[in-house]
Design a protein around this motif. Structure first.
Motif, PDB file in Angstrom:
ATOM      1  N   ILE A 353      15.751  72.639  31.877  1.00 28.50           N
ATOM      2  CA  ILE A 353      15.947  72.440  30.441  1.00 28.50           C
ATOM      3  C   ILE A 353      16.235  73.776  29.754  1.00 28.50           C
ATOM      4  N   ALA A 354      15.547  74.843  30.178  1.00 25.73           N
ATOM      5  CA  ALA A 354      15.789  76.160  29.596  1.00 25.73           C
ATOM      6  C   ALA A 354      17.229  76.611  29.858  1.00 25.73           C
ATOM      7  N   LEU A 355      17.716  76.378  31.077  1.00 29.36           N
ATOM      8  CA  LEU A 355      19.093  76.751  31.409  1.00 29.36           C
ATOM      9  C   LEU A 355      20.107  75.949  30.590  1.00 29.36           C
ATOM     10  N   SER A 360      23.866  75.724  26.013  1.00 35.26           N
ATOM     11  CA  SER A 360      24.249  75.157  24.715  1.00 35.26           C
ATOM     12  C   SER A 360      24.399  76.252  23.667  1.00 35.26           C
ATOM     13  N   VAL A 361      23.476  77.216  23.689  1.00 32.74           N
ATOM     14  CA  VAL A 361      23.551  78.328  22.740  1.00 32.74           C
ATOM     15  C   VAL A 361      24.833  79.132  22.953  1.00 32.74           C
ATOM     16  N   VAL A 362      25.140  79.407  24.231  1.00 37.14           N
ATOM     17  CA  VAL A 362      26.354  80.150  24.560  1.00 37.14           C
ATOM     18  C   VAL A 362      27.593  79.380  24.085  1.00 37.14           C
ATOM     19  N   ASP A 367      32.137  78.612  20.389  1.00 35.81           N
ATOM     20  CA  ASP A 367      32.887  77.737  19.482  1.00 35.81           C
ATOM     21  C   ASP A 367      32.935  78.299  18.067  1.00 35.81           C
ATOM     22  N   ALA A 368      31.928  79.085  17.691  1.00 36.44           N
ATOM     23  CA  ALA A 368      31.856  79.611  16.322  1.00 36.44           C
ATOM     24  C   ALA A 368      32.752  80.814  16.122  1.00 36.44           C
TER      25      ALA A 368
END
Length: 384
Positions: A353-355, A360-362, A367-368
């Motif tokens: 889950i941490a990975l 997701s953060v990356v 995308d931003a």
């Protein structure tokens, strides 16, 4: 937001630990605390999976999940379930099983542990099916694309997940179940029967809930298509009333069966926690109190993820949770013969889950970047 969602969990923790200290002293207080942490670490991925389902339900059913659902989770799975297992395996009456749990804790622990092959086979196959149906489904976002793309293509064969689950069950019965760690002897027949029961349970509860969910989505699409005729529909109240009533009834059925599906998933996740708790204590009341506190946090975390929209913001979290489910299902089947520490089981889920969260953060940062390059987006960002 945090206090509103976790308020009951904090209150139950304080009350539970105080009760443990009064009844069993500092030792009991420590044991209950350890059991709570054990449950949270083993079931964190359960919260993510539950959130993916619970966000499809309205506020009423979310409250049912937190009230009636927690009663089933704490008193049903953590207190009543082990006693029922003892009553069935030892062919005792319910009252005799309760008496055994209170006055002969060593024998009670032995009987529950001897039922582990059947429990592990049922829960293991159920969890494996959840993972397989997820990995074989075509999805907009792919976390481990090198695995998920070919799996999605293979998933066009509707019965593939069932075939793989049955093959997994047969291999388990012919290998690890021939000489089990709990109770000794050949448990192949028991494992086969329990595994098939787990598969049937998944197909019934999951299938019915999916049917009503799909039907509800079809009705919603029909309502959207008829949006241009809203004025005409308003002029015919009797016709509108019939349509609305059917939609509400259908939503209720869909939510009800999804609630049942959630409870079965929670039961499957709790198997390893209940069995693992015997490594810490064989007192059923300490066990129920400690695991119950942990279960309360998992439910609060589920609602928190839904209300914060975390699964929409971090799109790979569900992927990581489902991989953790698949790993837990396989681990349960392996534990039929081999002892695996609860620390290992908990770490596998937490790491996956941490990975997925980090991925997701990356992705969100990547995308931003194009958006932040524009003056409009840069202005909004600087304003925040």
């Amino acid at each position: 937001m945090l206090l509103k969602t976790f308020g009951w969990s904090f209150a139950i923790t304080a009350l539970g630990l105080a009760l443990a200290g009064v009844l069993w002293g500092w030792q009991g207080l420590a044991i209950v605390g350890i059991l709570s942490i054990l449950e949270i670490s083993l079931s964190f991925d359960n919260a993510v999976i539950n959130a993916g389902i619970l966000r499809k339900m309205n506020a009423f059913w979310q409250k049912i999940f937190l009230t009636l659902g927690i009663l089933v989770a704490v008193f049903g799975m953590r207190l009543v379930f082990p006693v029922v297992i003892v009553a069935i395996t030892a062919k005792l009456g319910p009252l005799e099983a309760v008496d055994l749990a209170i006055h002969d804790k060593a024998q009670y622990e032995e009987l529950v542990t001897s039922a582990h092959p059947a429990i592990a086979a049922f829960g293991g196959i159920f969890l494996v099916m959840i993972f397989l149906d997820f990995i074989f489904e075509e999805r907009d976002y792919k976390w481990l694309a090198w695995i998920e793309k070919p799996m999605a293509r293979m998933g066009k064969l509707d019965t593939l997940s069932i075939i793989i689950a049955l093959v997994t069950l047969l291999v388990t019965a012919m290998t690890v179940a021939t000489s089990v760690a709990h109770g000794g002897g050949d448990k192949s027949a028991t494992v086969l029967l329990a595994g098939v029961a787990g598969l049937i349970t998944y197909l019934i509860v999951g299938g019915v809930s999916s049917f009503f969910e799909d039907k509800l989505e079809e009705d919603d699409e029909d309502e959207d298509d008829e949006g241009e005729e809203a004025a005409e529909a308003a002029a015919a109240p009797e016709k509108k009333g019939v349509g609305t009533g059917a939609a509400v009834g259908l939503a209720g059925k869909a939510a009800f069966f999804m609630f049942l599906y959630l409870e079965v998933i929670d039961a499957s996740f709790s198997f390893d926690g209940v069995i693992g708790a015997f490594a810490i204590t064989n007192d059923i009341f300490m066990m129920a109190l400690g695991l119950g506190i942990g279960a309360m946090y998992i439910r609060s975390l589920t609602v928190f993820l839904v209300r914060k929209g975390t699964l929409d913001d971090y799109v790979y979290l569900e992927h990581g949770a489902h991989y953790a489910i698949g790993a837990l299902g396989v681990i349960l089947l392996i534990t039929i013969k081999y002892e695996i520490s609860e620390v290992v089981t908990g770490l596998v889920g937490i790491v996956l889950i941490a990975l997925s969260f980090w991925s997701s953060v990356v992705k969100n940062r990547r995308d931003a970047k194009p958006e932040s390059a524009s003056g409009e987006k840069a202005e909004v960002t600087s304003g925040v």
